[in-house]
Design a protein around this motif. Structure first.
Motif, PDB file in Angstrom:
ATOM      1  N   GLN A   1      -3.052  -4.559  -4.557  1.00 53.92           N
ATOM      2  CA  GLN A   1      -2.326  -3.494  -3.863  1.00 53.92           C
ATOM      3  C   GLN A   1      -3.213  -2.255  -3.771  1.00 53.92           C
ATOM      4  OE1 GLN A   1       0.400  -4.294  -6.974  1.00 53.92           O
ATOM      5  NE2 GLN A   1       2.152  -4.025  -5.607  1.00 53.92           N
ATOM      6  N   VAL A   2      -2.951  -1.422  -2.775  1.00 58.52           N
ATOM      7  CA  VAL A   2      -3.845  -0.303  -2.480  1.00 58.52           C
ATOM      8  C   VAL A   2      -3.095   1.021  -2.551  1.00 58.52           C
ATOM      9  CG1 VAL A   2      -5.218   0.791  -0.647  1.00 58.52           C
ATOM     10  CG2 VAL A   2      -5.427  -1.670  -1.079  1.00 58.52           C
ATOM     11  N   LEU A   3      -3.729   2.003  -3.163  1.00 57.92           N
ATOM     12  CA  LEU A   3      -3.298   3.393  -3.090  1.00 57.92           C
ATOM     13  C   LEU A   3      -4.339   4.128  -2.262  1.00 57.92           C
ATOM     14  CD1 LEU A   3      -1.722   5.662  -5.696  1.00 57.92           C
ATOM     15  CD2 LEU A   3      -3.774   6.465  -4.512  1.00 57.92           C
ATOM     16  N   GLU A   4      -3.887   4.737  -1.173  1.00 58.06           N
ATOM     17  CA  GLU A   4      -4.795   5.378  -0.223  1.00 58.06           C
ATOM     18  C   GLU A   4      -4.569   6.883  -0.211  1.00 58.06           C
ATOM     19  OE1 GLU A   4      -6.047   5.067   4.524  1.00 58.06           O
ATOM     20  OE2 GLU A   4      -4.718   3.574   3.602  1.00 58.06           O
ATOM     21  N   LEU A   5      -5.661   7.633  -0.209  1.00 55.88           N
ATOM     22  CA  LEU A   5      -5.630   9.089  -0.143  1.00 55.88           C
ATOM     23  C   LEU A   5      -6.240   9.524   1.182  1.00 55.88           C
ATOM     24  CD1 LEU A   5      -7.036   9.749  -3.732  1.00 55.88           C
ATOM     25  CD2 LEU A   5      -4.631   9.908  -3.049  1.00 55.88           C
ATOM     26  N   ARG A   6      -5.497  10.342   1.931  1.00 52.78           N
ATOM     27  CA  ARG A   6      -5.985  10.849   3.213  1.00 52.78           C
ATOM     28  C   ARG A   6      -5.829  12.365   3.236  1.00 52.78           C
ATOM     29  NH1 ARG A   6      -4.358   6.467   6.645  1.00 52.78           N
ATOM     30  NH2 ARG A   6      -4.659   7.685   8.552  1.00 52.78           N
TER      31      ARG A   6
ATOM     32  N   ARG B   1       0.847  -1.193   0.000  1.00 52.88           N
ATOM     33  CA  ARG B   1       0.000   0.000   0.000  1.00 52.88           C
ATOM     34  C   ARG B   1       0.879   1.238   0.000  1.00 52.88           C
ATOM     35  NH1 ARG B   1      -2.840  -0.914   4.471  1.00 52.88           N
ATOM     36  NH2 ARG B   1      -2.060   0.668   5.910  1.00 52.88           N
ATOM     37  N   VAL B   2       0.443   2.276  -0.695  1.00 54.09           N
ATOM     38  CA  VAL B   2       1.057   3.600  -0.575  1.00 54.09           C
ATOM     39  C   VAL B   2      -0.015   4.554  -0.078  1.00 54.09           C
ATOM     40  CG1 VAL B   2       2.914   3.295  -2.264  1.00 54.09           C
ATOM     41  CG2 VAL B   2       0.654   4.051  -3.041  1.00 54.09           C
ATOM     42  N   VAL B   3       0.395   5.470   0.799  1.00 48.07           N
ATOM     43  CA  VAL B   3      -0.549   6.388   1.434  1.00 48.07           C
ATOM     44  C   VAL B   3      -0.091   7.819   1.167  1.00 48.07           C
ATOM     45  CG1 VAL B   3      -1.688   7.054   3.573  1.00 48.07           C
ATOM     46  CG2 VAL B   3      -0.952   4.671   3.249  1.00 48.07           C
ATOM     47  N   TYR B   4      -0.994   8.621   0.624  1.00 51.76           N
ATOM     48  CA  TYR B   4      -0.717  10.023   0.329  1.00 51.76           C
ATOM     49  C   TYR B   4      -1.556  10.914   1.241  1.00 51.76           C
ATOM     50  CZ  TYR B   4       1.815   8.978  -3.998  1.00 51.76           C
ATOM     51  OH  TYR B   4       2.747   8.535  -4.912  1.00 51.76           O
ATOM     52  N   GLY B   5      -0.962  12.024   1.674  1.00 48.29           N
ATOM     53  CA  GLY B   5      -1.706  13.075   2.346  1.00 48.29           C
ATOM     54  C   GLY B   5      -1.949  14.203   1.360  1.00 48.29           C
ATOM     55  N   VAL B   6      -3.227  14.557   1.144  1.00 47.14           N
ATOM     56  CA  VAL B   6      -3.562  15.519   0.089  1.00 47.14           C
ATOM     57  C   VAL B   6      -4.563  16.553   0.596  1.00 47.14           C
ATOM     58  CG1 VAL B   6      -3.137  13.805  -1.716  1.00 47.14           C
ATOM     59  CG2 VAL B   6      -5.452  14.103  -0.846  1.00 47.14           C
ATOM     60  N   PRO B   7      -4.455  17.808   0.125  1.00 46.26           N
ATOM     61  CA  PRO B   7      -5.456  18.823   0.446  1.00 46.26           C
ATOM     62  C   PRO B   7      -6.580  18.873  -0.583  1.00 46.26           C
ATOM     63  CG  PRO B   7      -3.609  19.861  -0.639  1.00 46.26           C
ATOM     64  CD  PRO B   7      -3.285  18.386  -0.563  1.00 46.26           C
ATOM     65  N   ASN B   8      -6.444  18.098  -1.648  1.00 41.42           N
ATOM     66  CA  ASN B   8      -7.325  18.179  -2.818  1.00 41.42           C
ATOM     67  C   ASN B   8      -7.903  16.800  -3.127  1.00 41.42           C
ATOM     68  OD1 ASN B   8      -4.706  17.266  -3.328  1.00 41.42           O
ATOM     69  ND2 ASN B   8      -4.635  18.068  -5.413  1.00 41.42           N
ATOM     70  N   LEU B   9      -8.636  16.242  -2.162  1.00 41.55           N
ATOM     71  CA  LEU B   9      -9.085  14.855  -2.265  1.00 41.55           C
ATOM     72  C   LEU B   9      -9.930  14.618  -3.513  1.00 41.55           C
ATOM     73  CD1 LEU B   9      -9.255  12.029  -1.005  1.00 41.55           C
ATOM     74  CD2 LEU B   9     -11.262  12.815   0.270  1.00 41.55           C
ATOM     75  N   GLU B  10     -10.856  15.499  -3.792  1.00 42.90           N
ATOM     76  CA  GLU B  10     -11.754  15.285  -4.929  1.00 42.90           C
ATOM     77  C   GLU B  10     -10.982  15.208  -6.243  1.00 42.90           C
ATOM     78  OE1 GLU B  10     -15.611  17.470  -7.059  1.00 42.90           O
ATOM     79  OE2 GLU B  10     -15.074  17.947  -4.988  1.00 42.90           O
ATOM     80  N   GLU B  11     -10.008  16.093  -6.422  1.00 47.36           N
ATOM     81  CA  GLU B  11      -9.197  16.082  -7.639  1.00 47.36           C
ATOM     82  C   GLU B  11      -8.390  14.791  -7.742  1.00 47.36           C
ATOM     83  OE1 GLU B  11      -5.877  18.918  -9.899  1.00 47.36           O
ATOM     84  OE2 GLU B  11      -6.112  19.015  -7.717  1.00 47.36           O
ATOM     85  N   CYS B  12      -7.832  14.343  -6.623  1.00 41.98           N
ATOM     86  CA  CYS B  12      -7.022  13.119  -6.632  1.00 41.98           C
ATOM     87  C   CYS B  12      -7.881  11.890  -6.908  1.00 41.98           C
ATOM     88  CB  CYS B  12      -6.288  12.972  -5.305  1.00 41.98           C
ATOM     89  SG  CYS B  12      -4.995  14.209  -5.040  1.00 41.98           S
ATOM     90  N   VAL B  13      -9.096  11.869  -6.376  1.00 43.01           N
ATOM     91  CA  VAL B  13     -10.011  10.759  -6.662  1.00 43.01           C
ATOM     92  C   VAL B  13     -10.303  10.702  -8.158  1.00 43.01           C
ATOM     93  CG1 VAL B  13     -12.394   9.972  -6.371  1.00 43.01           C
ATOM     94  CG2 VAL B  13     -11.035  10.628  -4.369  1.00 43.01           C
ATOM     95  N   ARG B  14     -10.530  11.847  -8.763  1.00 46.71           N
ATOM     96  CA  ARG B  14     -10.781  11.869 -10.207  1.00 46.71           C
ATOM     97  C   ARG B  14      -9.561  11.371 -10.978  1.00 46.71           C
ATOM     98  NH1 ARG B  14     -10.318  15.623 -14.489  1.00 46.71           N
ATOM     99  NH2 ARG B  14      -9.533  17.276 -13.113  1.00 46.71           N
ATOM    100  N   PHE B  15      -8.363  11.763 -10.535  1.00 53.63           N
ATOM    101  CA  PHE B  15      -7.147  11.341 -11.227  1.00 53.63           C
ATOM    102  C   PHE B  15      -7.024   9.815 -11.234  1.00 53.63           C
ATOM    103  CE2 PHE B  15      -2.725  10.011 -11.267  1.00 53.63           C
ATOM    104  CZ  PHE B  15      -2.170  10.749 -12.301  1.00 53.63           C
ATOM    105  N   PHE B  16      -7.156   9.183 -10.069  1.00 53.60           N
ATOM    106  CA  PHE B  16      -6.924   7.739 -10.011  1.00 53.60           C
ATOM    107  C   PHE B  16      -8.087   6.938 -10.590  1.00 53.60           C
ATOM    108  CE2 PHE B  16      -3.735   9.238  -6.983  1.00 53.60           C
ATOM    109  CZ  PHE B  16      -2.623   8.617  -7.543  1.00 53.60           C
ATOM    110  N   THR B  17      -9.270   7.526 -10.611  1.00 58.88           N
ATOM    111  CA  THR B  17     -10.367   6.911 -11.352  1.00 58.88           C
ATOM    112  C   THR B  17     -10.034   6.907 -12.838  1.00 58.88           C
ATOM    113  OG1 THR B  17     -11.971   7.642  -9.691  1.00 58.88           O
ATOM    114  CG2 THR B  17     -12.826   7.045 -11.865  1.00 58.88           C
ATOM    115  N   ASP B  18      -9.567   8.043 -13.350  1.00 64.12           N
ATOM    116  CA  ASP B  18      -9.165   8.128 -14.754  1.00 64.12           C
ATOM    117  C   ASP B  18      -7.971   7.228 -15.055  1.00 64.12           C
ATOM    118  OD1 ASP B  18     -11.159  10.005 -15.095  1.00 64.12           O
ATOM    119  OD2 ASP B  18      -9.806  11.738 -15.088  1.00 64.12           O
ATOM    120  N   PHE B  19      -7.087   7.040 -14.070  1.00 57.38           N
ATOM    121  CA  PHE B  19      -5.870   6.246 -14.255  1.00 57.38           C
ATOM    122  C   PHE B  19      -6.179   4.758 -14.413  1.00 57.38           C
ATOM    123  CE2 PHE B  19      -1.732   4.471 -12.833  1.00 57.38           C
ATOM    124  CZ  PHE B  19      -0.865   5.234 -13.603  1.00 57.38           C
TER     125      PHE B  19
END
Length: 295
Positions: free
Chosen positions: A46-51, A8-26
């Motif tokens: 494997q998991v990519l996690e956005l927090r 798993r990789v875990v990212y801390g982001v201030p822009n959750l909605e944008e990142c969700v769209r990115f990985f959905t598109d990915f």
């Protein structure tokens, strides 16, 4: 413990909605991320996690803004995981969460997790390639691959300051058992997890003055999917970071996309597979970055 892969990789982001769209598109599959973030999975589990960037449960960031906060490495058994965690307790604090994942930090400050790997079997029936004397596809014309869905997260590349680089590398090689494969003196250290056969599972890149995420690489089946996957991302408004090419070290075909969570994401295919007889190879002069790249 034998580390098998990135779990798993875990990212801390201030822009959750944008990142969700990115990985959905990915092309990653959304899974339950709870109330405080989002999770996506590869075809092999494997998991990519956005927090949220201010989530107090995350390790402190090594850089400002959105960035990678933790890599959780998947091992072969709980028993060997416990032994490794006990060894690490000799010089650092470790927290074990309710799911049995042990959490600490490496010498650079990146979060490190240790968990029992839970792989699933992804698709394996991809078309072969043909050339004179080696025909793998009979009476089976190729079709457009459709929506590209990454098979697995094959490696992570971290930028680390040159000062202290020996200690940073030693944490992974001496404490976690990673195996160096290629060591260009002016670039960094390519290394593979001891239970992996990819040329590298982790790359520590030497930088003069900064620690940061460089990229995560996701394996797809073949060059067609590297091209189509990145084309689809560009069509959806994301920006290419590096054009199609083939690396010299590792031999993988690549194409990079800038990621709003920090760093870049790579579509990768056809990386070298190696065993214990390979390397480590040391280079005083840096090999060419690519065998070829589009102009």
């Amino acid at each position: 413990m034998t580390v098998m892969r990135v779990e798993r990789v875990v990212y801390g982001v201030p822009n959750l909605e944008e990142c969700v769209r990115f990985f959905t598109d990915f092309g990653l599959d959304p899974v339950d991320g709870g109330e405080n973030g989002a999770r996506f999975a590869t075809q092999t589990g494997q998991v990519l996690e956005l927090r949220d960037v201010d989530d107090p449960s995350l390790p402190p960031p090594v850089q400002s803004g959105p960035t990678l906060r933790e890599i959780v490495w998947g091992g072969d058994s709980q028993e060997s995981l416990d032994k490794l965690a006990t060894n690490l307790l000799s010089d650092r604090s470790i927290y074990t969460d309710a799911d049995g994942v042990a959490h600490t930090t490496d010498e650079t400050g990146f979060g490190v997790g240790l968990a029992v790997s839970q792989p699933v079997t992804g698709r394996t029936n991809f078309p072969g390639s043909n050339r004179s004397g080696n025909v793998n596809r009979w009476n089976d014309p190729l079709a457009h691959p459709g929506r590209v869905k990454p098979l697995r997260l094959c490696h992570v590349a971290l930028d680390i300051k040159k000062e202290g680089k020996e200690e940073a590398v030693a944490f992974y090689t001496e404490r976690l058992g990673f195996v160096p494969t290629d060591r260009p003196a002016k670039v960094g250290v390519f290394m593979r997890a001891p239970g992996d056969t990819d040329h590298h599972t982790l790359l520590l890149c030497h930088r003069p003055d900064r620690n940061q995420i460089n990229h995560c690489a996701f394996e797809v089946a073949r060059i067609d999917e590297v091209i189509v996957g990145a084309n689809d991302m560009i069509d959806k408004g994301w920006h290419e970071a590096r054009r199609l090419g083939r690396h010299t070290v590792g031999s993988n075909i690549f194409r990079f996309i800038h990621a709003p969570c920090g760093g870049r994401m790579e579509f990768a295919a056809d990386m070298d597979r190696v065993d214990d007889s390979y390397g480590p190879n040391d280079y005083e002069e840096t090999p060419p970055h690519t065998i070829w790249t589009l102009r």
